[in-house]
Enzyme design. Structure first.
Site, PDB file in Angstrom:
ATOM      1  N   GLU A 103       8.991  16.447  15.377  1.00  0.00           N
ATOM      2  CA  GLU A 103       9.331  16.308  14.213  1.00  0.00           C
ATOM      3  C   GLU A 103       9.084  17.087  13.223  1.00  0.00           C
ATOM      4  O   GLU A 103       7.753  17.032  13.221  1.00  0.00           O
ATOM      5  CB  GLU A 103       9.220  14.772  13.725  1.00  0.00           C
ATOM      6  CG  GLU A 103      10.051  14.608  12.298  1.00  0.00           C
ATOM      7  CD  GLU A 103       9.442  13.057  11.805  1.00  0.00           C
ATOM      8  OE1 GLU A 103       8.379  12.679  12.215  1.00  0.00           O
ATOM      9  OE2 GLU A 103      10.324  12.384  11.441  1.00  0.00           O
ATOM     10  N   LYS A 158       0.843  -1.033  -0.048  1.00  0.00           N
ATOM     11  CA  LYS A 158      -0.148   0.039  -0.048  1.00  0.00           C
ATOM     12  C   LYS A 158       0.810   1.381   0.061  1.00  0.00           C
ATOM     13  O   LYS A 158       1.499   1.708   1.217  1.00  0.00           O
ATOM     14  CB  LYS A 158      -1.015   0.024   1.209  1.00  0.00           C
ATOM     15  CG  LYS A 158      -2.242   0.601   1.193  1.00  0.00           C
ATOM     16  CD  LYS A 158      -2.472   1.844   1.422  1.00  0.00           C
ATOM     17  CE  LYS A 158      -1.982   2.901   2.096  1.00  0.00           C
ATOM     18  NZ  LYS A 158      -1.551   4.230   1.546  1.00  0.00           N
ATOM     19  N   CYS A 186      13.290  10.920   7.618  1.00  0.00           N
ATOM     20  CA  CYS A 186      12.977  10.446   8.792  1.00  0.00           C
ATOM     21  C   CYS A 186      14.297  10.781   9.915  1.00  0.00           C
ATOM     22  O   CYS A 186      14.291  10.947  10.896  1.00  0.00           O
ATOM     23  CB  CYS A 186      12.689   9.027   8.964  1.00  0.00           C
ATOM     24  SG  CYS A 186      13.801   8.003   7.965  1.00  0.00           S
ATOM     25  N   GLU A 232       8.851   1.408  11.545  1.00  0.00           N
ATOM     26  CA  GLU A 232      10.071   2.272  11.305  1.00  0.00           C
ATOM     27  C   GLU A 232       9.520   3.802  11.218  1.00  0.00           C
ATOM     28  O   GLU A 232       8.746   4.096  10.135  1.00  0.00           O
ATOM     29  CB  GLU A 232      10.842   2.052   9.964  1.00  0.00           C
ATOM     30  CG  GLU A 232      11.240   0.678   9.724  1.00  0.00           C
ATOM     31  CD  GLU A 232      12.537   0.417  10.607  1.00  0.00           C
ATOM     32  OE1 GLU A 232      13.128   1.387  11.291  1.00  0.00           O
ATOM     33  OE2 GLU A 232      12.537  -0.804  11.190  1.00  0.00           O
TER      34      GLU A 232
HETATM   35  P1  NAD Z   1       2.239   8.757   7.532  1.00  0.00           P
HETATM   36  O1  NAD Z   1       2.234   7.913   8.888  1.00  0.00           O
HETATM   37  O2  NAD Z   1       1.269   9.653   7.299  1.00  0.00           O
HETATM   38  O3  NAD Z   1       1.896   7.558   6.276  1.00  0.00           O
HETATM   39  C1  NAD Z   1       2.709   6.628   6.074  1.00  0.00           C
HETATM   40  C2  NAD Z   1       1.715   5.457   5.334  1.00  0.00           C
HETATM   41  O4  NAD Z   1       0.596   5.094   6.236  1.00  0.00           O
HETATM   42  C3  NAD Z   1       0.928   6.045   4.063  1.00  0.00           C
HETATM   43  O5  NAD Z   1       0.811   5.049   3.265  1.00  0.00           O
HETATM   44  C4  NAD Z   1      -0.527   6.323   4.572  1.00  0.00           C
HETATM   45  O6  NAD Z   1      -1.321   6.201   3.781  1.00  0.00           O
HETATM   46  C5  NAD Z   1      -0.559   5.122   5.505  1.00  0.00           C
HETATM   47  N1  NAD Z   1      -1.530   5.387   6.693  1.00  0.00           N
HETATM   48  C6  NAD Z   1      -1.895   6.681   7.104  1.00  0.00           C
HETATM   49  N2  NAD Z   1      -2.914   6.440   8.175  1.00  0.00           N
HETATM   50  C7  NAD Z   1      -2.928   5.175   8.290  1.00  0.00           C
HETATM   51  C8  NAD Z   1      -3.642   4.405   9.199  1.00  0.00           C
HETATM   52  N3  NAD Z   1      -4.387   4.832  10.367  1.00  0.00           N
HETATM   53  N4  NAD Z   1      -3.361   2.964   9.302  1.00  0.00           N
HETATM   54  C9  NAD Z   1      -2.465   2.775   8.398  1.00  0.00           C
HETATM   55  N5  NAD Z   1      -1.791   3.120   7.515  1.00  0.00           N
HETATM   56  C10 NAD Z   1      -2.010   4.434   7.486  1.00  0.00           C
HETATM   57  O7  NAD Z   1       3.586   9.069   7.221  1.00  0.00           O
HETATM   58  P2  NAD Z   1       4.269  10.099   6.034  1.00  0.00           P
HETATM   59  O8  NAD Z   1       3.586  11.301   6.114  1.00  0.00           O
HETATM   60  O9  NAD Z   1       4.021   9.048   4.841  1.00  0.00           O
HETATM   61  O10 NAD Z   1       5.702   9.712   6.114  1.00  0.00           O
HETATM   62  C11 NAD Z   1       6.297  10.758   7.105  1.00  0.00           C
HETATM   63  C12 NAD Z   1       6.729   9.886   8.469  1.00  0.00           C
HETATM   64  O11 NAD Z   1       7.360   8.786   8.248  1.00  0.00           O
HETATM   65  C13 NAD Z   1       7.574  10.923   9.257  1.00  0.00           C
HETATM   66  O12 NAD Z   1       7.439  10.919  10.493  1.00  0.00           O
HETATM   67  C14 NAD Z   1       9.004  10.190   9.096  1.00  0.00           C
HETATM   68  O13 NAD Z   1       9.911  10.268   9.788  1.00  0.00           O
HETATM   69  C15 NAD Z   1       8.573   8.752   9.069  1.00  0.00           C
HETATM   70  N6  NAD Z   1       9.446   7.873   8.158  1.00  0.00           N
HETATM   71  C16 NAD Z   1      10.416   7.028   9.016  1.00  0.00           C
HETATM   72  C17 NAD Z   1      11.293   6.390   8.190  1.00  0.00           C
HETATM   73  C18 NAD Z   1      12.010   5.407   8.897  1.00  0.00           C
HETATM   74  O14 NAD Z   1      12.852   4.375   8.299  1.00  0.00           O
HETATM   75  N7  NAD Z   1      12.027   5.015  10.397  1.00  0.00           N
HETATM   76  C19 NAD Z   1      11.447   6.441   6.792  1.00  0.00           C
HETATM   77  C20 NAD Z   1      10.832   7.546   6.217  1.00  0.00           C
HETATM   78  C21 NAD Z   1       9.879   8.127   6.865  1.00  0.00           C
END
Ligand code: NAD
Length: 484
Positions: free
Chosen positions: A386, A175, A286, A252
């Site tokens: 963040e 997804k 991240c 992650e």
């Molecule tokens: P997000 O949590 O908003 O979305 C990530 C994914 O989750 C998307 O595919 C989204 O559609 C889905 N999603 C949203 N709500 C959901 C729910 N309730 N249940 C299941 N899935 C859901 O994050 P983002 O804005 O896409 O990414 C940014 C965040 O990701 C930042 O906090 C960043 O630090 C983190 N990040 C972490 C790593 C790592 O390796 N630790 C890497 C990249 C990004």
């Protein structure tokens, strides 16, 4: 549509969402619609999970490591052959400069090739438990894995997090994040349209709003494991819902990472490293080095040089080869960052930036000038939260102990950078930093062979390396009695 029009991919076929609904994806540089994807609902999730379940039970995949290695190798080769096209799709959807898209796609290929190698190394162990008994510990795939992906490094992270699940013999539903779903689907298309040996239903991918279908995945009784990269709140929501069916979860999450710079650093190297740590990908990383913990005695020259680097970064359209920094991903994200900037102006010294950038044809996009604040209070939101944008917070220190306390002062624990020419200090301070990665005299030194992940609220589990592969397996103990 410059990137393309994509349906869902379920059980070996491209299909519309059951409702027929679609979404458009816009380039954050100028708002141009570049992609159309399916807008899925619960029915589509059910179909994708059922396809992955059937494939796990029936297809020749879970126990055929040679086939898996061969399929993944072909996918990696296809990535190389279609490299320019994939980079352009990624750049157009995310707004990141093409040169950053190239780095990302190269990294993705590295992770793919590592997965190829892993597929044939699923070793177990044996134990002679008594004269007439032998125990065999064998590793088996977990089952149906769902990979929920973020938009900031959508290709690398999809590959880093989900592909090892395939290498270990699981079947997969991907997804992608809504903002970059086309680039992800283009990479998936390379595999599913060109590698006929891939059994039907092993790889499925559906697009749609995470806030709606994400929860369906987390609670779905047909899913064995969720592998998630994204925000902290989403990670907590997934964990809570997944607990109802005791799904495995790998999370992650976010960070608020510190670069700790001592006066004995190589200043050229440290300035360049600290600037890249926060301004690459417009700070939407991240692992961004969003805090600079800086020894007071070198603060003045260091900050002057950092400011010059920030002010020299050229912001602009993603495909322009001169562009060094792109926009942030969407309007909501931009407004959130501007809100933090206002907080920063009220509680600290603004060194540079601090505004929405609209020159150089950037008026239709979501650009933020590289921004630096000096010495906000430790408990202020710009130190603790963040921000996920090009905003750096500098905190100065006088003693090594103070530096360590500042570096560890948030609920996150993803990464730290450490800049010193003293080997003893590097070793001693590394040990005390509460983060899953510590980079000494560099920043973002990742490798597919090496585990990465978070301490504290930055996550659960590790991605990449041996642990990032074995987490997709269960250990089965088979005990054999051969007494006569
Ligand atoms: P997000 O949590 O908003 O979305 C990530 C994914 O989750 C998307 O595919 C989204 O559609 C889905 N999603 C949203 N709500 C959901 C729910 N309730 N249940 C299941 N899935 C859901 O994050 P983002 O804005 O896409 O990414 C940014 C965040 O990701 C930042 O906090 C960043 O630090 C983190 N990040 C972490 C790593 C790592 O390796 N630790 C890497 C990249 C990004």
């Amino acid at each position: 549509m410059k990137v393309g029009i994509f349906q869902n991919y379920i059980d070996g076929k491209w299909v519309d969402a059951v409702s027929g609904a679609t979404n458009l994806i816009h380039n954050p540089c100028d708002g141009e619609a570049v992609t159309q994807v399916a807008c899925s609902d619960k029915e589509d999730v059910d179909l994708a999970v059922a396809a992955a379940r059937r494939a796990f039970e029936e297809e020749d995949w879970a126990f055929n490591p040679r086939l898996r290695a061969s399929v993944l190798q072909k996918w990696a080769n296809l990535m190389r052959e279609n490299f320019d096209r994939i980079c352009t799709c990624l750049s157009l959807e995310s707004g990141k400069p093409l040169q950053e898209a190239r780095i990302e796609c190269n990294n993705a290929i590295g992770y793919m090739e590592y997965a190829v190698a892993s597929a044939r190394t699923l070793y177990g162990s044996t134990s002679t438990v008594s004269k007439n008994r032998l125990s065999v510990m064998t590793r088996e795939p977990v089952g149906v894995v769902v990979g929920i992906e973020p938009w900031n490094y959508p290709i690398t992270l999809m590959v880093r997090d989900s592909i090892p699940a395939l290498a270990a013999g699981n079947t997969l539903v991907i997804k992608p994040a809504g903002q970059t779903a086309g680039a992800n689907m283009e990479v998936i298309r390379l595999l599913v349209d060109n590698v006929p040996e891939l059994p039907r239903g092993v790889v499925n991918a559906i697009t749609g709003p995470g806030g709606k279908i994400g929860a369906v995945f987390s609670e779905h009784p047909g899913v064995d494991m969720i592998t998630f990269t994204g925000g902290l709140d989403t990670g907590k929501d997934i964990m809570e819902r997944a607990a109802k069916t005791m799904k495995r979860v790998s999370l992650e999450l976010g960070g608020k990472s510190a670069n700790v710079v001592f006066a004995d650093c190589d200043m050229d190297k440290a300035v360049a490293g600290c600037a890249a740590a926060i301004f690459s990908n417009a700070g939407q990383t991240c692992t961004a080095g969003s805090r600079l913990v800086l020894e007071e005695s070198i603060a003045e020259p260091f900050i002057a040089r950092l400011k010059a680097v920030a002010e020299g970064l050229k912001l602009g359209y993603c495909l322009d080869p001169e562009t060094k920094m792109g926009p942030v991903d969407n309007e909501g994200q931009m407004n959130k960052i501007l809100h933090y900037i206002e907080i920063g102006k009220n509680c600290s010294q603004l060194i540079t930036g601090g505004y929405r950038y609209t020159d150089n044809g950037c008026d239709k996009g979501f650009f933020i000038a590289p921004t630096i604040f000096l010495n906000p209070p430790v408990d202020s939101p710009i130190v603790q939260d963040e921000i996920f944008g090009p905003v750096l917070v500098i905190q100065t220190f006088r003693t090594e102990e103070e530096a360590i306390q500042l570096a560890n002062c948030t609920r996150y624990g993803l990464c730290s950078g450490l800049w010193t020419q003293s080997f003893d200090r590097a070793m001693a301070v590394s040990r005390r930093l509460r983060s899953g990665n510590v980079w000494v005299n560099n920043y973002t030194g990742f490798a597919p062979e090496c585990e990465t992940g978070g301490y504290k609220e930055s996550g659960l589990d590790r991605a990449a390396g041996v642990d990032g592969f074995l987490k997709y397996t269960e250990i089965k103990h088979i005990n054999m009695d051969f007494a006569r």
